[in-house]
Design an enzyme around this catalytic site. Structure first.
Site, short mmCIF file in Angstrom:
data_model
loop_
_atom_site.label_atom_id
_atom_site.label_comp_id
_atom_site.label_asym_id
_atom_site.label_seq_id
_atom_site.Cartn_x
_atom_site.Cartn_y
_atom_site.Cartn_z
CE LYS A 144 24.75 -6.67 32.13
NZ LYS A 144 26.02 -5.96 31.96
NE ARG A 204 34.65 -10.95 27.92
CZ ARG A 204 35.19 -9.86 28.43
NH1 ARG A 204 36.43 -9.89 28.92
NH2 ARG A 204 34.53 -8.72 28.46
N1 BES Z 1 26.16 -7.30 27.52
C1 BES Z 1 27.16 -6.60 28.22
C2 BES Z 1 27.73 -5.41 27.42
C3 BES Z 1 26.79 -4.29 27.08
C4 BES Z 1 26.78 -3.13 27.82
C5 BES Z 1 25.99 -4.36 25.97
C6 BES Z 1 25.96 -2.08 27.47
C7 BES Z 1 25.15 -3.32 25.62
C8 BES Z 1 25.13 -2.17 26.37
C9 BES Z 1 28.31 -7.55 28.54
O1 BES Z 1 27.97 -8.87 28.72
C10 BES Z 1 28.91 -7.08 29.82
O2 BES Z 1 28.26 -7.11 30.81
N2 BES Z 1 30.18 -6.67 29.78
C11 BES Z 1 30.87 -6.22 30.91
C12 BES Z 1 32.24 -6.86 30.92
C13 BES Z 1 33.00 -6.72 32.22
C14 BES Z 1 32.29 -7.46 33.33
C15 BES Z 1 34.41 -7.26 32.02
C16 BES Z 1 31.01 -4.70 30.79
O3 BES Z 1 31.15 -4.19 29.68
O4 BES Z 1 30.95 -4.04 31.84
MN MN Z 2 27.35 -9.31 30.68
#
Ligand code: BES
Ligand code: MN
Ligand code: ZN
Length: 488
Positions: free
Chosen positions: A263, A337
């Site tokens: 990230k 997931r």
């Molecule tokens: N933990 C994150 C989602 C999240 C984002 C939680 C903001 C709380 C606040 C999750 O694991 C994630 O990174 N999701 C990605 C999925 C994508 C890579 C398909 C997302 O939402 O960008």
């Molecule tokens: Mn994630």
């Protein structure tokens, strides 16, 4: 904060607070005090054009004719349970300025006493553990509050289950606030082991056992971390053994760096909250046990840390889930997931639940779509969604159903495995695609609800009865659902 319920009497010293609903006259005791102080209360109401709205607070300092330090009058709008709870926010905002440490709340109705106590506890929460400088800590905190009402016994009985919610919410908030160098799978599991004191059975399943069970999706997420991945099972038995349990599954990614699909800094630095689903389930289980709910419930937590390293899984790796289905991991940041799917299989096969709820800070997409106050829900069961929606309205923890369907499912097709873990078209329908991934792991049409709390687990500004930070969202919601739909 020490809470006491006492019979209806006018306090002779200290601070006295009267709750006042719209259109209501001064209560009998308030009138008595008004007479004693030559009309100090009625004159203050008039001068301040008191409206009884939830943010209206009058304070009268050292009125003559009595020994009271302060007389406070707080608006509670309609006087409904929820309005009374939320009025507590106003008082909490004034505690420092008024230098309040002890308080007498005078209200005839026991229900108002109980619900104001509840609101105060929820609003009067701070996470000051790591502040060492006195000027950064709260100077004044309510230490002891007495609620005098027509029936202290009724008030106490009404308050008891609410206090169980307060405890659960505090557990959830504390776990989320804690940084990831303090709360990681092993320390989280140790914390869970202490929950036996509330009457929960606790089982910790280590990585080796999970490997033997074939939980390759969950284990793949944690494999880049120096911390061992763990699964925790919390069991509460409040009904006879023949009753199938209700299962609550929680995403417990103690830190989500994204893994090798790293990230950017700005989105990584809030990712200690990524165990919010697990924390909510933990808090809920504490609440159910504390109020001795007549239900059998199972909490299943998937505790992993998602880190990049030479051991980390790579984008394009293929893992085999406990269900036997294979997954091409195209984005290591779509890890929640992967954790949940193995929890789902484990739970269905081991516990045959009558209904299965999963809670997860799963997608940024749900935060974009619904904001910080509404969680997204996805389900294969219309009745459960309806019941959950009603519970959310009552508890002011709203949910909104989002769509599922073939158009999202298709995006999960992989060139090499049974599915991929992210959509193959950049980010479209992200929250629904994630839910659709989970749906592939529902067995025998088990009634299932997925609650995406990525937006609601944390509030950047504070909400009614939810101070800025970890909200504890979901404990009230699910406790209400259990009470209305699953207790026998
Ligand atoms: N933990 C994150 C989602 C999240 C984002 C939680 C903001 C709380 C606040 C999750 O694991 C994630 O990174 N999701 C990605 C999925 C994508 C890579 C398909 C997302 O939402 O960008
Ligand atoms: Mn994630
Ligand atoms: Zn995550």
């Amino acid at each position: 904060m020490k809470i006491q319920f006492s019979p209806l009497t006018l306090p002779t010293d200290g601070n006295a607070l009267f709750l006042m609903a719209k259109g209501a006259p001064l209560s009998k005791l308030a009138q008595q005090l008004d007479a004693q102080t030559q009309g100090a209360l009625s004159r203050a109401l008039e001068v301040e054009e008191f409206s009884a709205s939830k943010d209206a607070l009058i304070h009268i300092v050292a009125p003559s004719g009595c020994e009271l330090k302060r007389v406070l009058i707080l608006g509670v709008e309609s006087g409904s349970d929820l309005d009374v709870q939320q009025a507590a926010d106003t008082l909490v905002k004034h505690i420092e300025a008024l230098r309040l440490t002890e308080l007498n709340v005078i209200t005839e109705e026991p229900a108002q006493a109980a619900h104001f106590a509840y609101g105060l506890q929820l609003s009067h929460y701070r996470f000051d553990k790591y502040r060492t400088q006195p000027q950064q800590q709260a100077k004044y905190q309510l230490e002891s509050v007495t609620f005098s009402s027509a029936s202290p016994q009724v008030a106490q009985d009404m308050y008891q289950p609410l206090d169980a919610i307060v405890e659960g919410v505090k557990v959830t908030r504390d776990l989320i606030w804690e940084p990831a160098n303090v709360v990681y799978p092993e320390s989280y599991a140790q914390f869970c082991e202490c929950l036996t004191e509330h009457g929960l059975e606790v089982e910790v399943v280590n990585s080796q056992t999970m490997a033997e069970l074939g939980m390759g999706a969950l284990l793949g997420v944690g494999q880049g971390s120096a911390r061992e991945s763990l699964m925790v099972i919390l069991k509460y038995s409040g009904s006879d053994a023949s009753q199938a349990p209700v299962a609550f599954l929680g995403k417990g990614v103690t830190f989500d760096s994204g893994g090798l699909s790293l990230k950017p800094n700005a989105s990584m630095n809030t990712m200690k909250e990524d165990m919010g689903g697990a924390a909510t389930v933990t808090g809920l289980m504490v609440t159910l046990a504390k109020r001795q709910a007549k239900v059998n419930a199972i909490g299943v937590l998937g505790l992993v840390e998602n880190m990049p390293s030479d051991k980390a899984q790579r984008p394009s790796d293929v893992v085999t889930s406990m269900s036997g289905q294979t997954i091409e991991v195209m984005n290591t940041d779509a890890e929640g997931r992967l954790v949940l799917c193995d929890l789902m299989t484990y739970t269905q096969r081991n516990f045959k639940p009558q209904a299965m709820f999963d809670l997860a800070t799963l997608t940024g997409a749900v935060l974009i779509a619904l904001g910080e106050e509404i969680a997204g829900v996805f389900s294969n069961n219309d009745a459960l969604v309806e019941q959950l929606t009603t519970a959310g309205e009552v508890e002011q923890e709203p949910v909104w159903r989002l769509p599922m369907g073939g158009q999202f499912d298709r995006l999960l097709n992989s060139d090499i495995a049974d599915m991929r873990n992210n959509g193959n078209k950049l980010r479209i329908g992200g929250a629904s695609v994630a839910a659709q991934f989970l749906a592939r792991f529902v067995e025998n049409d088990t009634p299932w609800v997925h609650i995406d709390i990525a937006g609601t687990a944390w509030t950047s500004e504070g909400l009614p009865n939810k101070p800025k930070g970890a909200t504890g969202y979901g404990v009230r919601l699910l406790d209400r659902l259990v009470k209305e739909q699953f207790e026998k």
